[in-house]
Write a protein that holds these residues in place. Structure first.
Motif, PDB file in Angstrom:
ATOM      1  N   ARG A  29       0.833  -1.211   0.000  1.00 39.16           N
ATOM      2  CA  ARG A  29       0.000   0.000   0.000  1.00 39.16           C
ATOM      3  C   ARG A  29       0.865   1.259   0.000  1.00 39.16           C
ATOM      4  NH1 ARG A  29      -4.943   0.032   0.266  1.00 39.16           N
ATOM      5  NH2 ARG A  29      -4.974  -2.053   1.192  1.00 39.16           N
ATOM      6  N   GLN A  30       1.901   1.251   0.814  1.00 39.14           N
ATOM      7  CA  GLN A  30       2.797   2.407   0.852  1.00 39.14           C
ATOM      8  C   GLN A  30       3.333   2.731  -0.542  1.00 39.14           C
ATOM      9  OE1 GLN A  30       5.704   1.102   3.709  1.00 39.14           O
ATOM     10  NE2 GLN A  30       4.597   1.927   5.465  1.00 39.14           N
ATOM     11  N   ASN A  31       3.784   1.684  -1.244  1.00 40.30           N
ATOM     12  CA  ASN A  31       4.349   1.880  -2.581  1.00 40.30           C
ATOM     13  C   ASN A  31       3.300   2.367  -3.577  1.00 40.30           C
ATOM     14  OD1 ASN A  31       6.843   0.996  -1.657  1.00 40.30           O
ATOM     15  ND2 ASN A  31       6.495  -1.126  -2.254  1.00 40.30           N
ATOM     16  N   ALA A  32       2.117   1.727  -3.541  1.00 38.67           N
ATOM     17  CA  ALA A  32       1.061   2.086  -4.490  1.00 38.67           C
ATOM     18  C   ALA A  32       0.530   3.495  -4.238  1.00 38.67           C
ATOM     19  CB  ALA A  32      -0.078   1.074  -4.407  1.00 38.67           C
ATOM     20  N   VAL A  33       0.343   3.850  -2.958  1.00 38.29           N
ATOM     21  CA  VAL A  33      -0.160   5.187  -2.613  1.00 38.29           C
ATOM     22  C   VAL A  33       0.860   6.258  -2.997  1.00 38.29           C
ATOM     23  CG1 VAL A  33      -0.756   6.704  -0.667  1.00 38.29           C
ATOM     24  CG2 VAL A  33      -1.728   4.402  -0.791  1.00 38.29           C
ATOM     25  N   SER A  34       2.132   5.976  -2.730  1.00 42.37           N
ATOM     26  CA  SER A  34       3.196   6.935  -3.081  1.00 42.37           C
ATOM     27  C   SER A  34       3.265   7.152  -4.588  1.00 42.37           C
ATOM     28  CB  SER A  34       4.548   6.433  -2.569  1.00 42.37           C
ATOM     29  OG  SER A  34       4.577   6.405  -1.169  1.00 42.37           O
ATOM     30  N   LYS A  43      -6.592   8.377  -3.461  1.00 48.82           N
ATOM     31  CA  LYS A  43      -7.889   7.689  -3.423  1.00 48.82           C
ATOM     32  C   LYS A  43      -8.321   7.474  -1.976  1.00 48.82           C
ATOM     33  CE  LYS A  43      -8.484   4.250  -6.430  1.00 48.82           C
ATOM     34  NZ  LYS A  43      -8.196   3.063  -7.279  1.00 48.82           N
ATOM     35  N   ILE A  44      -9.548   7.911  -1.673  1.00 46.89           N
ATOM     36  CA  ILE A  44     -10.138   7.714  -0.345  1.00 46.89           C
ATOM     37  C   ILE A  44     -11.480   7.020  -0.522  1.00 46.89           C
ATOM     38  CG2 ILE A  44     -11.101   8.863   1.699  1.00 46.89           C
ATOM     39  CD1 ILE A  44      -9.025  11.064   1.322  1.00 46.89           C
ATOM     40  N   ALA A  45     -11.652   5.883   0.140  1.00 46.13           N
ATOM     41  CA  ALA A  45     -12.917   5.146   0.052  1.00 46.13           C
ATOM     42  C   ALA A  45     -13.935   5.740   1.021  1.00 46.13           C
ATOM     43  CB  ALA A  45     -12.694   3.673   0.373  1.00 46.13           C
ATOM     44  N   VAL A  46     -15.205   5.681   0.633  1.00 45.13           N
ATOM     45  CA  VAL A  46     -16.317   6.100   1.500  1.00 45.13           C
ATOM     46  C   VAL A  46     -17.193   4.874   1.684  1.00 45.13           C
ATOM     47  CG1 VAL A  46     -18.243   7.674   1.829  1.00 45.13           C
ATOM     48  CG2 VAL A  46     -16.224   8.431   0.535  1.00 45.13           C
ATOM     49  N   GLU A  47     -17.156   4.304   2.876  1.00 40.02           N
ATOM     50  CA  GLU A  47     -17.884   3.073   3.157  1.00 40.02           C
ATOM     51  C   GLU A  47     -19.131   3.400   3.972  1.00 40.02           C
ATOM     52  OE1 GLU A  47     -17.142  -1.050   5.686  1.00 40.02           O
ATOM     53  OE2 GLU A  47     -16.265   0.860   6.299  1.00 40.02           O
ATOM     54  N   GLN A  48     -20.288   2.972   3.475  1.00 42.11           N
ATOM     55  CA  GLN A  48     -21.510   3.171   4.243  1.00 42.11           C
ATOM     56  C   GLN A  48     -22.439   1.972   4.105  1.00 42.11           C
ATOM     57  OE1 GLN A  48     -24.162   6.289   2.818  1.00 42.11           O
ATOM     58  NE2 GLN A  48     -22.983   6.496   0.946  1.00 42.11           N
ATOM     59  N   SER A  49     -23.223   1.762   5.136  1.00 43.75           N
ATOM     60  CA  SER A  49     -24.214   0.687   5.140  1.00 43.75           C
ATOM     61  C   SER A  49     -25.522   1.224   4.589  1.00 43.75           C
ATOM     62  CB  SER A  49     -24.428   0.176   6.564  1.00 43.75           C
ATOM     63  OG  SER A  49     -25.600  -0.594   6.653  1.00 43.75           O
ATOM     64  N   ASP A 102      -7.647  -2.908  -3.025  1.00 43.87           N
ATOM     65  CA  ASP A 102      -7.132  -1.834  -3.869  1.00 43.87           C
ATOM     66  C   ASP A 102      -5.988  -1.149  -3.120  1.00 43.87           C
ATOM     67  OD1 ASP A 102      -6.585   0.435  -5.373  1.00 43.87           O
ATOM     68  OD2 ASP A 102      -8.689   0.921  -5.745  1.00 43.87           O
ATOM     69  N   ASP A 103      -4.764  -1.469  -3.484  1.00 48.39           N
ATOM     70  CA  ASP A 103      -3.598  -0.955  -2.766  1.00 48.39           C
ATOM     71  C   ASP A 103      -3.427   0.555  -2.898  1.00 48.39           C
ATOM     72  OD1 ASP A 103      -2.878  -3.487  -1.882  1.00 48.39           O
ATOM     73  OD2 ASP A 103      -1.652  -3.900  -3.663  1.00 48.39           O
ATOM     74  N   GLU A 104      -4.105   1.162  -3.857  1.00 49.54           N
ATOM     75  CA  GLU A 104      -3.961   2.606  -4.057  1.00 49.54           C
ATOM     76  C   GLU A 104      -4.792   3.426  -3.079  1.00 49.54           C
ATOM     77  OE1 GLU A 104      -2.848   2.978  -8.795  1.00 49.54           O
ATOM     78  OE2 GLU A 104      -4.944   3.219  -8.181  1.00 49.54           O
ATOM     79  N   ILE A 105      -5.745   2.801  -2.390  1.00 52.26           N
ATOM     80  CA  ILE A 105      -6.585   3.540  -1.439  1.00 52.26           C
ATOM     81  C   ILE A 105      -5.785   3.822  -0.176  1.00 52.26           C
ATOM     82  CG2 ILE A 105      -8.638   3.406   0.030  1.00 52.26           C
ATOM     83  CD1 ILE A 105     -10.016   1.855  -2.184  1.00 52.26           C
ATOM     84  N   ALA A 106      -5.747   5.090   0.217  1.00 51.26           N
ATOM     85  CA  ALA A 106      -4.954   5.507   1.373  1.00 51.26           C
ATOM     86  C   ALA A 106      -5.750   5.505   2.667  1.00 51.26           C
ATOM     87  CB  ALA A 106      -4.385   6.908   1.127  1.00 51.26           C
ATOM     88  N   ALA A 107      -7.046   5.803   2.565  1.00 49.01           N
ATOM     89  CA  ALA A 107      -7.862   5.942   3.771  1.00 49.01           C
ATOM     90  C   ALA A 107      -9.307   5.585   3.475  1.00 49.01           C
ATOM     91  CB  ALA A 107      -7.762   7.374   4.307  1.00 49.01           C
ATOM     92  N   VAL A 108     -10.049   5.287   4.549  1.00 43.95           N
ATOM     93  CA  VAL A 108     -11.468   4.970   4.437  1.00 43.95           C
ATOM     94  C   VAL A 108     -12.246   5.900   5.365  1.00 43.95           C
ATOM     95  CG1 VAL A 108     -13.254   3.210   4.695  1.00 43.95           C
ATOM     96  CG2 VAL A 108     -10.940   2.539   4.049  1.00 43.95           C
ATOM     97  N   ILE A 109     -13.210   6.623   4.818  1.00 46.43           N
ATOM     98  CA  ILE A 109     -14.160   7.358   5.639  1.00 46.43           C
ATOM     99  C   ILE A 109     -15.316   6.394   5.892  1.00 46.43           C
ATOM    100  CG2 ILE A 109     -15.786   9.291   5.730  1.00 46.43           C
ATOM    101  CD1 ILE A 109     -13.843  10.877   3.986  1.00 46.43           C
ATOM    102  N   ALA A 336       0.371  10.863   1.218  1.00 41.89           N
ATOM    103  CA  ALA A 336      -0.882  10.198   1.585  1.00 41.89           C
ATOM    104  C   ALA A 336      -0.627   8.796   2.112  1.00 41.89           C
ATOM    105  CB  ALA A 336      -1.819  10.133   0.379  1.00 41.89           C
ATOM    106  N   VAL A 337       0.640   8.422   2.280  1.00 42.57           N
ATOM    107  CA  VAL A 337       0.965   7.126   2.880  1.00 42.57           C
ATOM    108  C   VAL A 337       0.292   7.076   4.249  1.00 42.57           C
ATOM    109  CG1 VAL A 337       2.830   5.735   3.866  1.00 42.57           C
ATOM    110  CG2 VAL A 337       3.122   6.817   1.635  1.00 42.57           C
ATOM    111  N   PRO A 338      -0.500   6.048   4.523  1.00 42.85           N
ATOM    112  CA  PRO A 338      -1.309   6.024   5.746  1.00 42.85           C
ATOM    113  C   PRO A 338      -0.571   6.347   7.040  1.00 42.85           C
ATOM    114  CG  PRO A 338      -1.996   4.262   4.300  1.00 42.85           C
ATOM    115  CD  PRO A 338      -0.808   4.893   3.655  1.00 42.85           C
ATOM    116  N   ALA A 339       0.606   5.775   7.245  1.00 44.10           N
ATOM    117  CA  ALA A 339       1.355   6.026   8.481  1.00 44.10           C
ATOM    118  C   ALA A 339       1.739   7.498   8.601  1.00 44.10           C
ATOM    119  CB  ALA A 339       2.598   5.140   8.535  1.00 44.10           C
ATOM    120  N   LYS A 340       2.168   8.087   7.491  1.00 46.00           N
ATOM    121  CA  LYS A 340       2.538   9.505   7.475  1.00 46.00           C
ATOM    122  C   LYS A 340       1.300  10.368   7.653  1.00 46.00           C
ATOM    123  CE  LYS A 340       5.581  12.842   6.638  1.00 46.00           C
ATOM    124  NZ  LYS A 340       6.751  13.098   7.504  1.00 46.00           N
ATOM    125  N   LEU A 341       0.232   9.974   7.013  1.00 45.91           N
ATOM    126  CA  LEU A 341      -1.032  10.693   7.123  1.00 45.91           C
ATOM    127  C   LEU A 341      -1.524  10.688   8.572  1.00 45.91           C
ATOM    128  CD1 LEU A 341      -3.398  12.124   5.750  1.00 45.91           C
ATOM    129  CD2 LEU A 341      -4.279   9.892   5.064  1.00 45.91           C
TER     130      LEU A 341
END
Length: 371
Positions: A29-34, A43-49, A102-109, A336-341
């Motif tokens: 993920r780090q590599n793909a997001v970078s 890319k940020i996912a929006v997950e809802q029920s 999807d390794d390009e997704i950095a975060a999920v709302i 946007a690497v998750p750990a850095k974010l």
């Protein structure tokens, strides 16, 4: 010959490194997001029920995207990937794996109920995804060592404490508890009952109900309370639309005492079902304040109403705040690497703060702060 051997060794080492990286979902993920960031995109996912699906959520996120572009808050374009699941843990987990694949997704709302959000948070943690929760109030989400978990929602313990404090101040010395048999409902009810002890409030009866409980069963419980119990107020813990149905069944069957709830009461659908006879009889605890003096919050309310010709609800504010904060954190760390974010989210302020939780009463068509 030596150069050829050296070249072969370097190629072998490269393949070995790539193979090792491919086995590590966090490194992948780090590599793909970078790589995606270097192309000017995040890319940020929006997950809802679909149980709590709210059109205001996407309206608010689109408004946030517009604000981010106009104010140049983020150096890259933010692409939203919307995923909607069924209101069950199995469906939620299936979609969580879909997002994580999807390794390009950095975060999920995340806009899903506690029963779904809790197992999903573990999936996102394993795959190195940052999770930003904007609806679930379960304290279980914040426990443990997940450095990639964030939320702008108060948890059940905070909401329950404020609700019990409200009951104490209003002299609701004897209360009934009626709660949904879910992680959210039981967690909130348990916290409220413990806080009743602290505030010298007597719980005269407590019952649970499921999503499949019929109106006939609700009425049976309501009539039993009416005939056999002494109480000053009812604490109702559950999700919309059930809490709205139960509230009106309580009134239709002759109980006129105050009814207290958490943030699910502060919902446009529930509010629109109330009228003048409900004024002063319905209380909510939430961090949504239409009367806020916060300039950023006031700007959001006014802009949303102008853009969509409707009053924004709590969900809209939560979603808007989440994306703005994420954009600012990305800009701050230039990554946007998750750990850095995550590091930069810890030092980035949004519209909502820890002091925004309020006890409110229904008056003049809306819930207003108790001054």
């Amino acid at each position: 010959m030596k150069n050829k051997i050296l070249s072969l060794l370097l190629i072998f080492a490269t393949f070995l490194l790539l193979a090792c990286n491919s086995d590590d979902p966090i490194k992948r993920r780090q590599n793909a997001v970078s790589k995606l960031y270097s192309k000017g995109n995040v890319k940020i996912a929006v997950e809802q029920s679909n149980e709590v699906e709210n059109h205001q959520l996407m309206n608010a996120l689109q408004l946030a995207q517009k604000h981010i572009r106009e104010e140049n808050l983020c150096p890259v374009n933010i692409e939203l990937v919307e995923v909607i699941d069924n209101p069950t843990p199995s469906s939620g987990m299936r979609h969580a794996y879909e997002i994580a694949s999807d390794d390009e997704i950095a975060a999920v709302i995340s806009y899903t109920i506690s029963d779904i959000a809790i197992p999903n948070s573990l999936i996102y943690q394993y795959y190195g995804l940052l999770m930003f929760n904007i609806i679930s109030t379960s304290p279980k989400l914040a426990r443990g060592d997940n450095s990639l978990y964030f939320s702008n929602m108060p948890d059940d313990t905070m909401i329950a404490s404020k609700a019990a404090e409200l009951c104490s101040k209003k002299d609701f010395n004897k209360v009934l508890i009626y709660s949904l048999d879910s992680d959210y409902g039981m967690g909130l009810a348990n916290s409220f009952e413990m806080n009743c002890v602290v505030n010298n409030i007597t719980v005269t009866d407590r019952n649970g109900y499921s999503e499949n409980t019929s109106e006939r069963e609700h009425i049976k419980n309501i009539l039993r309370w009416k005939e056999n119990c002494s109480f000053d107020a009812i604490f109702l813990a559950g999700q919309m639309p059930e809490v709205g149905t139960i509230y009106h069944l309580i009134r239709e069957n002759g109980i006129e005492c105050p009814v207290v709830g958490g943030d699910t009461f502060d919902d446009p659908e529930f509010i629109s079902s109330l009228n003048v006879v409900d004024e002063g009889k319905v209380y909510a605890v939430s961090n949504f304040d239409e009367e806020s003096e916060n300039p950023a919050a006031k700007k959001f309310y006014n802009t949303y109403k102008k853009e969509y010709n409707e009053e924004p609800g709590q969900d809209a504010l939560q979603a808007y705040d989440a994306l703005i904060v994420l954009a600012k954190a990305i800009a701050k760390g230039q990554s946007a690497v998750p750990a850095k974010l995550a590091e930069n989210l810890k030092v980035t302020n949004g519209i909502i703060d820890d002091d925004s939780l309020e006890a409110k009463v229904y008056s003049e068509g809306r819930f207003k702060r108790i001054r």
